[in-house]
Enzyme design. Structure first.
Site, PDB file in Angstrom:
ATOM      1  N   CYS B 127     -24.964  49.805 -38.113  1.00 35.19           N
ATOM      2  CA  CYS B 127     -24.228  48.596 -38.501  1.00 35.19           C
ATOM      3  C   CYS B 127     -22.915  48.435 -37.739  1.00 35.19           C
ATOM      4  CB  CYS B 127     -23.991  48.594 -40.005  1.00 35.19           C
ATOM      5  SG  CYS B 127     -25.548  48.588 -40.913  1.00 35.19           S
ATOM      6  N   HIS B 260     -14.636  45.772 -43.588  1.00 36.03           N
ATOM      7  CA  HIS B 260     -16.092  45.934 -43.650  1.00 36.03           C
ATOM      8  C   HIS B 260     -16.555  45.411 -45.007  1.00 36.03           C
ATOM      9  CE1 HIS B 260     -19.980  47.449 -42.547  1.00 36.03           C
ATOM     10  NE2 HIS B 260     -20.053  48.183 -43.632  1.00 36.03           N
ATOM     11  N   HIS B 297     -24.363  40.957 -45.301  1.00 38.57           N
ATOM     12  CA  HIS B 297     -24.145  42.073 -44.376  1.00 38.57           C
ATOM     13  C   HIS B 297     -25.218  41.944 -43.294  1.00 38.57           C
ATOM     14  CE1 HIS B 297     -24.017  45.943 -42.570  1.00 38.57           C
ATOM     15  NE2 HIS B 297     -23.461  46.599 -43.577  1.00 38.57           N
TER      16      HIS B 297
END
Lengths: 232, 369
Positions: B127, B260, B297
């Site tokens: 990620c 994040h 996400h």
């Protein structure tokens, strides 16, 4: 523009079908049960275990793989086909986590990523390494290539930094960024690894840390475009 | 660093370009129930996801997403790039390129921009991929090895992948609520982003005015666990500190931090500690938000998409809110912008942070030009 590194050490692991006992430092580590990851970790461990100075906090790990973890990925995809999630496999991902597993097994905390592709990926890994070191974002970097394109699986690792005071230097000439590496990155790094090991043997020294080699400038040491250059 | 952003756009479940930014600053949520998007797999599951519309449940999604990138957000001077660095995580889990987004990217470029296909390099760090490709591209142009580099990040959320995350409990049973007391996981999504960075030679070549400057980049790895982050925040803070350390002297304080902020219990707790370690008392002078509650996400694309949002924040002098955050977890002492409209703010510098699976941490700092 040529890239110049000092090679600190190399290591390789080519599976011959026999079980390989793990080094003590790797016992209990998560190797994902995956042949490519295991090969990558063993090669990186072989390359780093003899080094006396490892700056783990800024030690970078760049993995390169052409095919990735074929068998591992097959399990994940098969689970999807059967609509049976296999999070234990999935979470360990595909090729992108090869570098992560090496870093976890050996405790490296610097930049960590994987590049996928052929010779261009390996060339770029060297170039990225150069810039990461120049920027102070890494002091030493392990470039490890792992694949199972041809059986058995294998991996090779090279540890580099930018010190040019003494030791074997690797000069990557501009044409390396075109077609000088073999198509498969594993073959490319293996030829570099073997060339390095030949130099070590030629020095008749068993302790790399005391080795200082100053071969003639521009001497070609393998069929690939790797050169040894004298210290500047 | 001499790395200037000359193009930045993203494609998410809230659209792209001006439409996307408008939705973000108005606090809109683009997430949809999985039961609507993937009725065969998730018939009765109301978990929220950030997928793009009009992609059938069974087909490989990455080729469609890439084509939409080309249609909606492609930079006009893409062919002028010396290199294309793309980031992705696992990509599709079905189709001929299952698990190999690099192959899907190669096929896409071969069809749409054949001269650029040979210039493609693919980087993956789960990620963190999107942030890492931007950072690496910036180092290259700063060093002069390339004058203009295109950066792409793309990823897909197919039902098989969502099922894995549901099983792992990283996917919220409801929706992502970053930093909220009631948070219970993230909302995964899909999409991509394209940026272009250039040095001064590149700016002259393209004859463009830069949008922002990439002023610092940082990397670190927890080297602890494949799923759980470093709960002390120590190693994640190193990525933030390294990005701040290589800022040019005199760079002003970071006015906005695009966190994040995945909305998992472990991430948000870790991130609060990492930010405190990196910024100390200065943290309270910044505004923080997470955009994952709005667009999800985006896996391997999330870092670059959020970097685009961070650049847009600088350009528009506004900080988007944290969709899903209603009551801040009191354990997290953070100046987070809660759900609602964007907050106008005089911004000179902003940071985007990404913390990926395996404890791969990345940060990038932008400044006004």
């Amino acid at each position: 523009m040529a890239l110049i590194f000092r090679i600190l050490n190399t290591g390789s692991y080519l599976c011959n079908g026999e079980a390989v006992p793990l080094a003590d430092s790797l016992v209990g580590k998560d190797l994902r049960g995956d042949p490519v990851v295991k090969a990558a970790v063993l090669a990186a461990e072989a390359a780093t275990s003899a080094l006396s100075i490892i700056q783990k906090e800024t030690f970078g790990t760049i993995a390169v793989s052409s095919g990735g973890c074929i068998s591992h990925l097959a399990r994940v995809i098969d689970g999807v086909r059967q609509r049976q999630p296999r999070p234990g496999y999935f979470v360990r991902g595909g090729p992108q986590t090869i570098a992560t597993y090496v870093a976890m097994a050996l405790g490296f905390h610097g930049p960590t990523f994987t590049m996928t592709g052929g010779r261009e990926a390996l060339s770029e890994a060297f170039r990225f390494s150069s810039y990461l070191i120049k920027a102070g974002l890494a002091n030493q970097i392990c470039i490890v290539v792992a694949d199972q394109l041809t059986q058995p699986e294998g991996a090779a690792a090279i540890i580099i930094d930018n010190e040019i005071a003494a030791g074997i230097q690797l000069k990557l000439v501009p044409e390396i960024f075109s077609n000088s590496f073999p198509a498969e990155p594993l073959a490319g790094i293996l030829s570099l690894t073997y060339a390095f090991q030949e130099l070590i043997q030629a020095s008749q020294s068993s302790t790399f840390n005391s080795l200082t080699m100053e071969p003639s400038a521009g001497a070609t040491i393998s069929s690939s475009k790797f050169y040894v250059v004298p210290k500047s | 660093m001499e790395s200037f952003v000359v193009f930045a756009d993203a494609l998410t479940c809230l659209g792209s370009g001006k439409q996307l930014w408008h939705q973000l600053i108005n606090g809109r949520c683009g997430l949809s129930p999985a039961s609507e998007v993937f009725p065969e797999w998730f018939k009765d599951n109301q978990t929220m996801i950030g997928t793009l519309g009009n992609i059938s449940e069974e087909m490989p999604r990455l080729p469609v997403i890439l084509n939409r990138l080309a249609e909606e957000i492609w930079p006009p001077f893409f062919e002028e790039c010396d290199l294309v660095i793309a980031g992705s995580s696992l990509g599709d889990l079905s189709g001929q390129n299952a698990g190999h987004p690099d192959r899907a990217l190669q096929e896409f470029l071969s069809q749409t921009s054949p001269t650029m296909a040979s210039k493609l390099r693919v980087v993956s760090s789960a990620c963190s991929s999107g942030t890492d490709v931007l950072s690496l591209a910036s180092l290259l142009v700063n060093g002069g090895d390339a004058d203009v580099v295109a950066v792409m990040a793309v990823d897909s959320l197919d039902p098989g992948k969502l099922a894995q995350h549901v099983a792992l409990k990283t996917q919220s049973p409801t929706r992502a609520r970053p930093f909220d007391k009631q948070r219970n996981g993230t909302s995964f999504g899909e999409g991509g982003a394209v940026m272009m960075v250039a040095n001064r030679r590149g700016l002259d070549k393209l004859q463009v005015t830069p949008l922002a400057k990439v002023a610092g980049v940082g990397f670190s790895c927890d080297a602890l666990d494949i799923t759980l982050p470093d709960e002390t925040g120590w190693w994640p803070s190193k990525a933030l500190l390294r990005a701040l350390e290589i800022l040019e002297p005199g760079t002003t304080e970071i006015g906005y931090i695009n966190a994040h902020g995945s909305g998992t219990l472990a991430n948000d707790r870790m991130e609060a500690k990492a930010l405190a370690l990196a910024f100390g008392d200065q943290l309270q002078n910044s505004l923080i938000s997470s955009t994952k509650g709005a667009v999800g996400h985006l896996l391997g694309a999330t870092g670059l998409v959020e970097a685009v949002f961070t650049v847009w924040s600088l350009l528009h002098q506004e900080v988007p809110s944290t969709v899903g955050l209603e009551l801040l977890d009191e354990e997290l002492v953070l100046p987070v912008v809660p759900e609602g409209s964007a907050v106008p703010r005089k911004l000179l510098a902003a940071l985007s942070a990404t913390f990926g699976f395996g404890g791969v941490n990345s940060a990038v700092v932008f400044t006004m030009v």
